[in-house]
Motif scaffolding. Structure first.
Motif, short mmCIF file in Angstrom:
data_model
loop_
_atom_site.label_atom_id
_atom_site.label_comp_id
_atom_site.label_asym_id
_atom_site.label_seq_id
_atom_site.Cartn_x
_atom_site.Cartn_y
_atom_site.Cartn_z
N GLY A 73 12.67 16.12 19.00
CA GLY A 73 12.41 14.69 19.00
C GLY A 73 12.70 14.14 17.62
O GLY A 73 13.41 13.14 17.46
N GLY A 74 12.15 14.80 16.64
CA GLY A 74 12.38 14.37 15.27
C GLY A 74 12.22 15.53 14.31
O GLY A 74 11.62 16.55 14.65
N MET A 75 12.76 15.36 13.13
CA MET A 75 12.62 16.37 12.07
C MET A 75 12.41 15.62 10.76
O MET A 75 13.21 14.75 10.40
N GLU A 76 11.34 16.02 10.08
CA GLU A 76 10.83 15.26 8.93
C GLU A 76 11.61 15.49 7.64
O GLU A 76 11.01 15.61 6.57
N ASN A 77 12.92 15.55 7.68
CA ASN A 77 13.68 15.79 6.46
C ASN A 77 13.32 14.70 5.44
O ASN A 77 13.31 13.52 5.76
N PRO A 78 12.99 15.10 4.21
CA PRO A 78 12.45 14.14 3.24
C PRO A 78 13.41 12.98 2.99
O PRO A 78 14.62 13.17 2.88
N ARG A 79 12.84 11.79 2.88
CA ARG A 79 13.57 10.54 2.65
C ARG A 79 14.41 10.13 3.85
O ARG A 79 14.91 9.02 3.89
N LEU A 80 14.64 11.03 4.78
CA LEU A 80 15.55 10.73 5.89
C LEU A 80 15.15 11.56 7.11
O LEU A 80 15.68 12.66 7.33
#
Ligand code: BES
Ligand code: ZN
Length: 642
Positions: A306-313
């Protein structure tokens, strides 16, 4: 030298794997061939040990990585150099051991610019799901190595998309997905969440494409095929991320914006317009956002999460663009990781609940701040239902918060438990000590452990020093241990409920009893959450008449909300409802999100439709991410480890 290091060196030098046992008193040994290692572990995993990395982090700590990478779409290869700077933690001058998977290592050199020296290295065969350790004989005086390497087209952390798999259909697309242990398939490094690095990168792409990373993206950067990034905040390797495609940018707020193909840019910016408000409210409660900007990257639908919390993006699936903001809890979730996960990081994959449980708790709170109480209660109740259904399926050891994943691919030991049981545990503490005190605790926790990794035991020790001292009357250390180290939900735990759902329960029951027809139900004010609850609460078996009644009244087969379509398709599979099979096939071949695919393929198998499952799977497979192929193959071909 620790036992693990001796072990690793034995593996490397002899090609023979000895039993790994991390309890020094209980070292069993068994000899297996390197191609089918069968490690025998001590009874309990050791806190702080990462069983999914070969890196010898007690000897060296990589602190910074400089990359110069060329993205070659025609060969499906990333090639270039990675310069790893490291600290030495002792003067033993052991070899430096890095994680890799399916990498070709061309050379390793020292980094003195004028006179680089070749450094001897050896790349072992692939050991198991952990990949292949790379052993580098670093010279005594050096503090950096330059590694020249290439990825494989089959790299587990990369998906190369054909133009037809994108919204614009004209350009190819590449994205990385490093969590949990896939960074090693595109950069050789210490691939463990216990080590943090800063980085810089030059990324070379076809001229007409744009590269973005988990770093200081510049939307104004000229589209010319060469992009430079720096990431000054230290991150664990699983947050290293890159995407390349025909991307444009649209701002949403002062610090927030969206990168997407232009075909979906406006829809995404409208759907996620509340991101800036989410960011502000989270800062008010839990302290400053420490990563500068917060942008979203909308990926093509094959993105496996669903989502991936890659920093800043944060990387986001397009399947949550429902048109009515009904699925934006996903954005709150990925944003919340900027505190729980990216700032305070799980030390190993056993401690994943410290990332996901805290994040799920924060997600609910953010949803309440931004959308109010009704939404909050419904989100919590849906999460609780997800947890209950997983607990029906899982084996006891996988129901602990601290899950022993030794000897297993962390991708395979994945469930709602770290998310929803973790969140429920925190919710219980909140209920016992009060919101104000718990929010203060969280704020202090994020500040105290900012930019550090923490183990489950480290968290328990922190609780001992804080809430267990200040709230002696309300909290009990044994109960806390039960939450973390015992299966199931402790007796007397909170049970999130929603009045809006109670109403739906009676409507559903009346319909099941035949007291009302579907047409007669007034659904005009139902929210997405109520629909979801209505469908997920259906009994396993419905009659053909009931299926037709639902379909005729609600046109569920053509629902444009993917969560509702998913719930309906599960019902349709269980009840052999052929009119929905066309939509099912479209769904399975156009979406790569594993949360949807796995249950649907599993339902097909469980209801005697293995032929249909394998036919659709084979058709869809070329468009799936490597991870999706691997996980769903296990469902569809249970007898062959394909
Ligand atoms: N970090 C996870 C995704 C992840 C976890 C990837 C473990 C690999 C290994 C991400 O934040 C996540 O939890 N995504 C969920 C979102 C949902 C719970 C709102 C997803 O993708 O469904
Ligand atoms: Zn998450």
């Amino acid at each position: 030298m620790s036992y693990r290091q001796i072990l690793t060196i034995l593996i490397l030098s002899s090609g023979i794997v000895f039993a790994a046992s991390c309890s020094k008193s209980d070292q069993k040994q068994s000899i297996e061939s390197a191609s089918s290692p069968d490690e025998v572990y001590a009874a309990e995993p050791e806190s702080g040990v990462d069983y999914h990395s070969f890196a010898n982090t007690a000897d060296y700590r990589v602190t910074h990585v400089d990359m110069d990478l060329t993205v070659d779409f025609s060969r499906k290869v990333i090639a270039g150099t990675a310069v790893l700077q490291f600290d030495r933690l002792n003067d033993e001058n052991n070899a430096l051991i890095l994680d890799t998977r399916d990498l070709t290592i061309e050379s390793v050199r020292t980094s003195n610019a004028d006179q680089p020296q070749d450094v001897s290295f050896s790349l072992s065969d692939t050991v198991d799901f952990r990949g292949a350790p790379l052993t580098i004989e670093v010279p005594a005086n050096s503090s950096a190595v330059v590694i020249n390497y290439q990825t494989s087209p089959a790299a587990s952390g990369l998906q190369w998309l054909e133009p037809r798999q994108t919204a614009g259909k004209r350009h190819p697309f590449l994205f990385t997905q490093a969590q949990a242990i896939h960074a090693r398939s595109f950069v050789p490094l210490q691939d463990t969440p216990g080590v943090r690095i800063t980085y810089s990168a030059t990324v070379r792409t076809p001229r007409e494409l744009r590269a973005v990373m988990s770093a200081n993206n510049d939307p104004a950067a000229e589209k010319n095929g060469v992009y430079s990034f720096t990431m000054p905040q230290a991150i664990p390797s699983y947050l290293l991320a890159l995407a390349v495609g025909d991307l444009e940018f649209k701002p949403m707020g002062a610090r927030t914006g969206v990168y997407a193909e232009k075909e979906i840019l406006d829809a995404a910016a409208a759907e996620f317009a509340d991101t800036e408000a989410m960011l502000e409210t989270t800062e008010e409660a839990y302290g400053p956002y420490r990563w500068d900007r917060y942008d979203l990257l909308i990926l093509p639908p094959s993105f496996p999460f669903g989502g991936m919390e890659n920093p800043r993006l944060s990387f986001i699936t397009p399947t949550v663009i429902a048109g009515d903001k009904s699925l934006v809890a996903l954005i709150a979730h990925e944003l919340a990781h900027s505190w729980s996960g990216n700032l305070v990081t799980n030390s190993s994959w056993r401690d994943l609940w410290l990332n996901e449980g805290f994040t799920t708790y924060l997600t609910n709170r953010i949803m309440q701040f931004v959308y109010g109480d009704d939404r909050y209660h419904m989100e919590m109740a849906l999460g609780y239902a997800d947890l209950q259904s997983d607990l029906e399926e899982l084996d006891d050891p996988d129901e602990l918060l601290a899950i022993d994943k030794r000897g297993r691919d962390p991708d395979e030991a994945f469930s709602n438990v770290p998310y929803e049981k973790g969140s429920l545990f925190l919710f219980e503490i909140e209920q016992k000590i009060g919101r104000e005190a718990f929010d203060q605790f969280l704020l202090d926790y994020f500040n105290k452990y900012a930019f550090q990794s923490i183990t489950t035991e480290g968290f328990l020790a922190h609780l001992d020093q804080t809430l267990l001292k200040t709230h002696v009357e309300d909290l009990d250390a044994d109960r806390i241990r039960e939450w973390i180290f015992e299966p199931g939900i402790p007796e007397g735990a909170p049970h999130p409920q929603s009045d809006a759902f109670t109403r739906i329960d009676s409507i559903r029951q009346a319909w099941l009893d035949g007291a009302a027809s579907a047409e007669g139900i007034d659904t005009s004010k139902w929210t997405y959450h109520q629909w979801k609850h209505f469908l997920d609460g259906m009994p396993d078996k419905l009659s053909r008449e009931q299926m037709e009644d639902l379909e005729q009244a609600f046109k569920l087969t053509t629902s444009t909300n993917n969560e509702i379509a998913f719930s309906w398709l599960r019902i349709a599979i269980r009840n052999d409802y052929e009119p929905a099979y066309g939509r099912l096939e479209d769904f399975l071949t156009s979406i790569g999100r594993n949360k949807f695919l796995r249950p649907l393929y599993q339902d097909l198998m469980d209801s005697g439709k293995a032929d249909m499952a394998s036919r659709i799977f084979e058709k869809a497979k070329p468009g799936y991410h490597p991870l999706t192929v691997k996980r769903n193959s296990l469902i569809i071909y249970p007898d062959s480890a394909e």
